[in-house]
Motif scaffolding. Structure first.
Motif, PDB file in Angstrom:
ATOM      1  N   ASN A  95     -38.514  72.024 -57.380  1.00 49.58           N
ATOM      2  CA  ASN A  95     -38.417  73.408 -56.936  1.00 49.58           C
ATOM      3  C   ASN A  95     -37.460  73.482 -55.743  1.00 49.58           C
ATOM      4  OD1 ASN A  95     -39.090  75.833 -55.299  1.00 49.58           O
ATOM      5  ND2 ASN A  95     -40.474  76.193 -57.011  1.00 49.58           N
ATOM      6  N   THR A  96     -36.407  74.290 -55.895  1.00 50.68           N
ATOM      7  CA  THR A  96     -35.378  74.307 -54.843  1.00 50.68           C
ATOM      8  C   THR A  96     -35.800  75.134 -53.641  1.00 50.68           C
ATOM      9  OG1 THR A  96     -34.284  76.196 -55.876  1.00 50.68           O
ATOM     10  CG2 THR A  96     -33.495  74.004 -56.495  1.00 50.68           C
ATOM     11  N   VAL A  97     -36.908  75.859 -53.756  1.00 50.10           N
ATOM     12  CA  VAL A  97     -37.386  76.619 -52.597  1.00 50.10           C
ATOM     13  C   VAL A  97     -38.318  75.753 -51.747  1.00 50.10           C
ATOM     14  CG1 VAL A  97     -38.621  78.673 -51.820  1.00 50.10           C
ATOM     15  CG2 VAL A  97     -37.169  78.780 -53.869  1.00 50.10           C
ATOM     16  N   SER A  98     -39.301  75.160 -52.415  1.00 51.10           N
ATOM     17  CA  SER A  98     -40.255  74.330 -51.669  1.00 51.10           C
ATOM     18  C   SER A  98     -39.747  72.899 -51.522  1.00 51.10           C
ATOM     19  CB  SER A  98     -41.608  74.291 -52.389  1.00 51.10           C
ATOM     20  OG  SER A  98     -41.497  73.536 -53.578  1.00 51.10           O
ATOM     21  N   ASP A  99     -38.684  72.568 -52.235  1.00 48.46           N
ATOM     22  CA  ASP A  99     -38.124  71.211 -52.276  1.00 48.46           C
ATOM     23  C   ASP A  99     -39.001  70.240 -53.071  1.00 48.46           C
ATOM     24  OD1 ASP A  99     -35.879  71.819 -50.889  1.00 48.46           O
ATOM     25  OD2 ASP A  99     -36.597  71.082 -48.958  1.00 48.46           O
ATOM     26  N   LYS A 100     -40.133  70.678 -53.563  1.00 52.38           N
ATOM     27  CA  LYS A 100     -41.087  69.708 -54.133  1.00 52.38           C
ATOM     28  C   LYS A 100     -40.707  69.267 -55.545  1.00 52.38           C
ATOM     29  CE  LYS A 100     -44.932  70.368 -51.268  1.00 52.38           C
ATOM     30  NZ  LYS A 100     -46.085  69.622 -50.970  1.00 52.38           N
ATOM     31  N   PHE A 101     -40.952  68.000 -55.796  1.00 49.20           N
ATOM     32  CA  PHE A 101     -40.803  67.476 -57.145  1.00 49.20           C
ATOM     33  C   PHE A 101     -42.004  67.915 -57.980  1.00 49.20           C
ATOM     34  CE2 PHE A 101     -37.832  64.861 -54.987  1.00 49.20           C
ATOM     35  CZ  PHE A 101     -36.917  64.452 -55.949  1.00 49.20           C
ATOM     36  N   ILE A 102     -41.718  68.396 -59.175  1.00 52.29           N
ATOM     37  CA  ILE A 102     -42.820  68.773 -60.059  1.00 52.29           C
ATOM     38  C   ILE A 102     -43.082  67.643 -61.044  1.00 52.29           C
ATOM     39  CG2 ILE A 102     -43.488  70.398 -61.886  1.00 52.29           C
ATOM     40  CD1 ILE A 102     -41.649  72.405 -60.123  1.00 52.29           C
ATOM     41  N   LYS A 103     -42.002  67.053 -61.547  1.00 48.36           N
ATOM     42  CA  LYS A 103     -42.175  65.973 -62.524  1.00 48.36           C
ATOM     43  C   LYS A 103     -40.867  65.198 -62.633  1.00 48.36           C
ATOM     44  CE  LYS A 103     -44.679  64.338 -66.054  1.00 48.36           C
ATOM     45  NZ  LYS A 103     -46.059  63.849 -65.890  1.00 48.36           N
ATOM     46  N   THR A 104     -40.986  63.919 -62.844  1.00 48.14           N
ATOM     47  CA  THR A 104     -39.800  63.119 -63.169  1.00 48.14           C
ATOM     48  C   THR A 104     -39.985  62.559 -64.571  1.00 48.14           C
ATOM     49  OG1 THR A 104     -40.793  61.173 -62.157  1.00 48.14           O
ATOM     50  CG2 THR A 104     -39.335  62.478 -60.774  1.00 48.14           C
ATOM     51  N   HIS A 116     -43.765  72.499 -39.128  1.00 50.08           N
ATOM     52  CA  HIS A 116     -42.793  71.513 -39.628  1.00 50.08           C
ATOM     53  C   HIS A 116     -43.101  71.165 -41.083  1.00 50.08           C
ATOM     54  CE1 HIS A 116     -42.128  69.591 -35.353  1.00 50.08           C
ATOM     55  NE2 HIS A 116     -41.819  70.860 -35.383  1.00 50.08           N
ATOM     56  N   SER A 117     -44.392  71.081 -41.395  1.00 49.52           N
ATOM     57  CA  SER A 117     -44.793  70.664 -42.736  1.00 49.52           C
ATOM     58  C   SER A 117     -44.662  71.805 -43.734  1.00 49.52           C
ATOM     59  CB  SER A 117     -46.237  70.143 -42.731  1.00 49.52           C
ATOM     60  OG  SER A 117     -47.146  71.239 -42.771  1.00 49.52           O
ATOM     61  N   LYS A 118     -44.182  72.938 -43.274  1.00 46.03           N
ATOM     62  CA  LYS A 118     -44.021  74.145 -44.085  1.00 46.03           C
ATOM     63  C   LYS A 118     -45.352  74.718 -44.553  1.00 46.03           C
ATOM     64  CE  LYS A 118     -39.336  73.100 -45.589  1.00 46.03           C
ATOM     65  NZ  LYS A 118     -38.519  72.712 -46.729  1.00 46.03           N
TER      66      LYS A 118
END
Lengths: 106, 987, 188
Positions: A75-84, B426-428
């Motif tokens: 997710n480019t907003v939260s930066d989080k990886f969802i799945k690889t 910081h941790s959002k």
């Protein structure tokens, strides 16, 4: 610094071992296709990329690990990886991504 | 012992005196004191001057939140740290502390005229004033701003200290060791997990250190704390780190912890690290950062002696220091009363408590009255008196209009409490506005992280303890007897009868921002708190607005007529607290700042006095000057010796990739522009690699060692990216090819021998290879032995001379080099560096990728159409080469240049024009890419990228230089020496 | 001239790295090979070679003859004493005839530090970002990773025994960190 789950090593590894490698699922046209493509079509393949706000399929390289390229939904907003997932798997559908998100959220 | 010290009181060691100096004067404090507490014990409140107006200032707080009391500590040559908070600085014997931002001294400061003329320094003053004329910037504005707006001076000498760094991991990281953090640590310690508890203070306890009197599980809080510390110490799975600030919270629970190791130690041991950065990855993070008390914004609230009520409470309970002998208090929150009572109970006179609220809980009032304290409700302080320390307050009751002067030597204030959201932000983690208490509170977590205790808006010891236990999976319910934390009211502005232009009520003490500045910003059109912050600089000082952000928000939102959440909250960014560059670098300083790769032959070059240059992260021998030689002379000699007889060059840094597998040739066909299928085993070929966009990416010589094995070389700097490029195509576009890549750059030392005597030199050392030109022609590779060790011997030339590249296993490289060098004495063998290598190749017109190309040069542009296969169906870059832009007329072409004056060596990068007399901006045709003195030709040579260059042969162009000099040069083919290549064939 | 005199890893270790809690050594001359084999061939290759290649990435097999490690889905790394060269090369020659694979000699590409002692984990962690608790990095685990800016192969051969393999030119950089760490430890 992210922890990234390498689909080959099957474990979470620190981001510093990886390198980003651009948008995923852009298939290089074969030689016959290349010849048949207009300059405009070729430029589209060469230079035009999505700039997604939200879930983005992208390539990563476990350069200082198993040395494998793989794909990720992030997710480019939260930066989080969802799945690889490994190269060769189809681009995940929106419903598939939603399932992964649901699974991640417990 | 200072006259403000209460005998036997506090956690300081009354039996151990510590002497230190402040502004050259010696003071005595106690072991456990901070600079601020020790100075206050001696009655010193004036600690610094403010940033903009140079107003006298004392400590407002008692720890890391302190905005005012910034000092400089010196401890010998190079060890000078400015902008340290006196309230968080432990004293040691011999410590030298100075105040800052004052001249000539703290009590009389010239810069204080800014204060007198403060009407001229409103919000945005710098933005508005220092605008024009442009020429004033260097000479007038910048020096002025630098002088006036200084914090402490920056150190001018190299830091002699060393710093450490490490990665670390734990299952539970707890930040903050107040009651919440301690209870969490105790609960966490009972499970099979790694627990780390960090606190920025010197000792654990948090608010329990400052507020005493409660009982926990039947014990006085001090006793409970002592036992808890002991329990944690005993727990094998708990690591306790004091003097450690969690400075940043990054993705996936990666938290940076900066630990201070020696700043409190009187004598330093050589080699001991001053600070250590722990790069901590935690499974779960429990944030128990507590809350910071808010100042009240009223006229004269910055006078030394005015401080937060909780700070005064901590000074008495933790340090045994009375902040005054006759104190007053101004509050809008119940919690301040307990602070006043603690002081009163230590025999400090309380002149009055002024409460801005109309109503007050009866029991609090009763407690005050039982101590004989005068409580004035529904009143404010309209001004304060005193110069370098508060002497009096004027109490104003807006409803009646009555004024009353009260004398005091310290003033406690409390505007309520602000939960510390720094790391959470910081941790959002998201935040929500709590309308009742007018604070932001943690809302949704973005990481496996939780906020507990006061930083979650849960005040009181019992609440904090239970929250701590629960957060760590415990179920303990603590029995606590404590004074009720109470409640308060938030005021954006306090009424005053004095006209606003005559008042100064500070919001941000460190940056000297007043309520008027914030209102002015709103009047001038700034609607978002982020903009108000940047315009007024509120919250932009080294404390990042720990005490000021919410007061500023309250004032701005009221001025805008909006609710606070609509105005926003400024973003917290790491570091949470000022951090030294040393801690951020850790071990990575000097030679460890960046990797410097050296070849196996590097020590030999160093012993010969070589001058080195960096190439990528390699260091390479640049040239080998003899005594008295400059670079020009050395390179001219090296070039001549190589062309005349024999030069030896360390080419070990060349990238090498072994391409192996039945589909190796197929893969090479894809990666390089030229064909590989028909290259015979034992033969070499120069290869050119493009990116998919058709531009030159890399080049190098490739040898075929077997049907299924290629030894590929790349440029020195290009090796990593070429390897990645190849792996990428192989894994993702051509996974069906049976071929594998192995980086062998460092497997081989490469010794390049160039010159007519190259063959003669190696002949006696080579076994198993027939060196005769017939069986070992130019562009061939053979495997055998040299000097008794295995070799891959290439006959190749990057100089135009007869050349060999001797590849030997790296750990034998130096031995083979030395053996050949010794034997080469009879041929006057000359070691040369990268500069001579460049000259020799330029004389032959060979390109250097990245110097003669820049990522926009096609093979055709570089005059290398010959290397692009027209028959291959596919290779990377093929289709792009047909794009209309890439085949268009008028592209820049790589050509040679010969200057009119043979002695002029053009500057690389110089621009080229047709007419040097045309008006500026001139039409620039291109630039010089390579330029050298050619000893072989007795003149200068150059290569250049020039628009339509191939069609300009023999044309005269100009290279205008600064100072009005115009060099004239003729366009030629970039082949200056031995165009037929006859010298390769020397026998 | 003897082979010993020709051989030069270009690195010495200072005295400070031979303490009780932490001893860091430079491994002597070794042979090293990178093996690339199709995963579908592992069983057959193991049968033909007796090399006992582990199947799982991160797995290793430390035998008396050689140390084999699995670094990637089709990548193995073999380290052995120099006197094993002929034997291994015979095995490899045999494999090359029967299988599609790639074997590359990288004996001199790498240098290997051996770390042992109660502080070995701490010494590795000053530059390596991996969690080295036994739960996450058990004895026998190997992996390519980084030590600050240097790519390395990290191996754990005992609770307090690690190997750090790096390319030759990165070794002085890594040694520098160990030196500073040991100096620090001695001063504290």
């Amino acid at each position: 610094m992210f922890l990234i789950h390498c689909p080959h090593c099957q474990e979470d590894r620190p981001e510093i071992e990886f390198a980003y490698a651009g948008e995923a699922h852009i298939v290089r046209p074969g030689p016959e296709q290349q010849d048949a493509m207009s300059d405009a079509e070729w430029s589209e393949f060469m230079f035009i990329r999505d700039n997604v706000r939200g879930e983005h399929c992208e390539r990563w390289w476990h350069a200082n690990g198993c040395n494998m390229f793989f794909n990720a939904v992030r997710n480019t907003v939260s930066d989080k990886f969802i799945k690889t997932y490994k190269i060769g798997h189809k681009r995940p559908s929106a419903s598939q991504i939603q399932k992964w998100k649901d699974a991640a959220n417990g | 012992m200072g006259e403000y010290r209460k005998s036997g009181k506090g956690r300081v060691d009354h039996s151990e005196a510590v002497r230190f100096s402040f502004d050259g004067k010696s003071y005595e404090g106690l072991r456990g004191d901070t600079v601020a507490s020790a100075l206050m014990a001696n009655g010193v409140h004036l600690l610094g001057r403010s940033f903009k107006y140079h107003r006298p200032r004392g400590a407002v707080g008692v720890g890391f939140e302190e905005p005012n009391a910034l000092v400089t500590v010196r401890r010998g040559k190079g060890r000078m740290t400015p902008n340290l908070r006196a309230t968080a600085l432990e004293i040691y014997n011999g410590m030298e502390v100075t105040s800052q931002n004052r001249w000539p001294n703290l009590n009389f400061d010239i810069g204080a005229f800014n204060n007198t003329f403060s009407a001229f320094f409103p919000a945005g003053f710098y933005n508005k004033t220092f605008m024009w004329p442009k020429s004033f910037w260097d000479k007038v504005y910048e020096p002025f701003i630098r002088n006036m707006a200084g914090l402490g001076p920056a150190p001018t000498e190299p830091d002699p200290d060393v710093y450490a760094s490490t990665y670390a991991h734990c299952d539970v990281l707890i930040v903050g060791a107040g009651p919440a953090g301690l209870a969490a640590a105790i609960a966490a310690s009972k499970k099979d997990q790694r627990v780390v508890l960090v606190d920025e203070n010197t000792e654990l306890g948090g608010s329990l250190l400052g507020a005493t009197g409660a009982t926990i599980d039947g014990k006085p809080s001090e006793a409970w704390l002592a036992k808890t510390i002991k329990d944690l110490d005993k727990a094998q799975n708990v690591t306790v780190m004091t003097r450690t600030s969690a400075i940043g919270f990054y993705h996936d629970n990666f938290v940076a912890l900066s630990e201070r190791l020696t700043d409190h130690v009187p004598s330093l041991k050589p080699g001991q690290s001053r600070e250590k950065l722990h790069r901590m990855r935690a499974g779960r993070v429990i944030l128990a950062q507590g809350a910071i008390e808010r100042p009240l914004v009223f006229n004269g609230n910055d006078r030394p002696g005015v401080m937060l009520a909780s700070a005064a409470q901590t000074y008495i309970n933790r340090y045994g220091v009375g902040v005054g002998k006759n104190i007053a208090c101004f509050t809008a929150h119940d919690s301040a009363y307990q602070a006043v009572f603690d002081l009163a109970d230590s025999n400090i006179r309380v002149a009055a408590i002024v409460d801005a609220r109309k109503e007050l809980a009866a029991d609090i009032l009763a407690q005050a009255q039982s101590r004989g304290i005068d409580v004035i409700t529904n009143a404010v302080i309209s001004k304060t008196g005193g110069k370098n320390r508060i002497k009096s307050i004027e109490v104003y009751s807006p409803d009646t209009g009555t004024k009353r002067q009260v004398n005091c030597d310290a003033l406690l204030m409390s505007g309520g409490w602000t939960p510390s959201l720094h790391l959470w932000s910081h941790s959002k983690g998201s935040i929500k506005w709590d309308a009742a208490t007018k604070v932001y509170l943690p809302d949704q977590a973005n990481e496996n992280c939780v906020c507990i205790g006061a930083c979650n808006g849960d005040f009181g010891i019992k609440t904090a303890l239970n929250a701590g236990s629960k957060a760590a999976g415990g179920r303990k319910s603590y029995k606590v007897e404590e004074a009720d934390f109470g409640q308060g009211q938030i005021f954006d502005q306090l009424p005053n009868y004095i006209a606003p232009q005559k008042t100064k009520a500070f919001v941000d003490f460190q940056n000297d921002v007043t309520d008027k500045d914030i209102k002015l910003a709103v009047r001038e059109g700034f609607k978002s708190i982020e903009h108000v912050k940047r315009y007024t600089t509120n919250g932009m000082a080294t404390d990042q607005g720990k005490t000021s952000n919410l007061n500023a928000l309250e004032i701005a939102s009221k001025a805008l007529g909006k609710d606070a959440p609509q105005v926003g909250l400024t973003t917290f960014r790491p570091p949470y607290t000022p951090t030294t560059f040393g801690a951020i670098c850790g071990y990575r300083t000097d030679d460890l700042f960046e990797v410097t790769r050296k070849t196996p032959i590097d020590p030999w070059a160093e012993s010969q006095g070589a001058v080195f240059e960096p190439v990528g992260i390699w260091r390479r021998a640049w040239y080998f000057p003899k005594p008295g030689e400059d670079m020009h002379a050395a390179v001219a000699r090296e070039c001549k010796a190589t062309r005349d007889s024999l030069g030896i060059f360390d080419a070990s840094t060349l990238g090498k990739i072994e391409v192996v597998g039945p589909d190796a040739a197929k893969f090479m066909n894809i990666m390089y522009t030229n064909p590989w299928s028909k290259l015979g085993v034992g033969a070499c070929r120069y290869g050119l690699m493009l990116r998919e966009d058709g531009y030159i990416y890399d080049d190098g010589v490739v040898g075929r060692l077997a049907e299924d094995r290629f030894h590929v070389t790349t440029t020195t700097g290009g090796a990593p990216r070429v390897y990645r490029h190849m792996e990428d195509y192989l894994q993702t576009e051509f996974p069906e090819l049976e071929v594998w890549l192995t980086s062998t750059t460092e497997q081989w030392s490469v010794i390049a021998l160039n010159g007519p005597n190259a063959r003669k030199l190696i002949e006696p050392f080579v076994e198993g290879i027939d060196l005769s030109p017939e069986s070992f022609p130019h562009m061939a590779v053979r495997e055998g032995k040299i000097c008794g060790v295995p070799t891959r011997l290439f006959r190749v030339s990057f100089s135009g001379e007869l050349g060999f590249e001797v590849n030997v296993p790296a750990h034998f490289g130096k031995y083979v080099w030395e053996t050949l060098f010794e034997a080469g004495q009879k041929y006057d063998i000359t070691p040369y560096g990268t500069e001579t290598m460049h000259v020799l190749r330029a004389e032959k017109g060979f390109i250097i990728v990245g110097q003669d190309t820049d990522g926009t040069v096609t093979p055709h542009d570089a005059g290398m159409s010959w290397i692009v296969s027209k028959k291959k169906k596919d290779f990377v870059g093929k289709r792009s080469l047909q794009r209309s832009d890439l085949v268009a007329e008028g592209r820049k072409h790589l050509i040679g240049l010969l200057t009119d004056d043979p002695n002029v060596v053009l500057e690389e990068g110089a621009q080229i024009v047709t007419d040097p007399n045309q008006p500026i901006p001139m039409d620039m045709l291109g630039h010089v890419t390579s330029s050298y003195w050619s000893e072989a030709l007795g003149r200068s040579i150059a290569m250049a990228l020039v628009r339509d260059g191939f069609n300009r042969m023999d044309e005269e162009l100009y290279i205008p230089m600064p100072g009005g000099v115009n060099h004239k040069a003729k366009v030629v083919k970039p082949m200056f020496y031995d165009p037929k290549g006859e010298r390769l064939n020397v026998l | 001239m003897s082979s010993d005199m020709k051989f030069d890893q270009g690195l010495t270790l200072p005295e400070i790295l031979s303490g009780n809690d932490l001893k860091i050594m430079l491994l002597p001359e070794k042979v090293r090979y990178s093996l690339r084999i199709k995963p579908s061939d592992i069983a057959a290759v193991n049968k033909a070679s007796g090399l006992k290649l582990p199947r799982k990435i991160g797995g290793s097999n430390l035998g008396k003859d050689q140390f084999v490690m699995c670094l990637g889905p089709d990548e193995w790394f073999v380290v052995a004493n120099v006197d094993a060269r002929d034997r291994l090369e015979k095995i490899f020659a045999k494999l090359e005839k029967s299988f599609t694979l790639s074997i590359t000699d990288v004996s001199h590409r790498n240098i290997c530090f051996g770390l042992m002692g109660a502080d070995a984990v701490k010494a590795v962690n000053i530059g390596c970002p991996l969690d080295l608790s036994l739960e996450h990095f058990p004895v026998g685990k190997v992996t390519r990773t980084v030590f600050e800016s240097a790519p390395i192969i990290l191996t754990r051969t005992g609770e307090d025994n690690f190997g750090i393999e790096c390319w030759r030119s990165f070794a002085p950089y890594i040694r520098g960190f160990f030196e500073r760490y040991a100096t620090d430890k001695a001063a504290a």
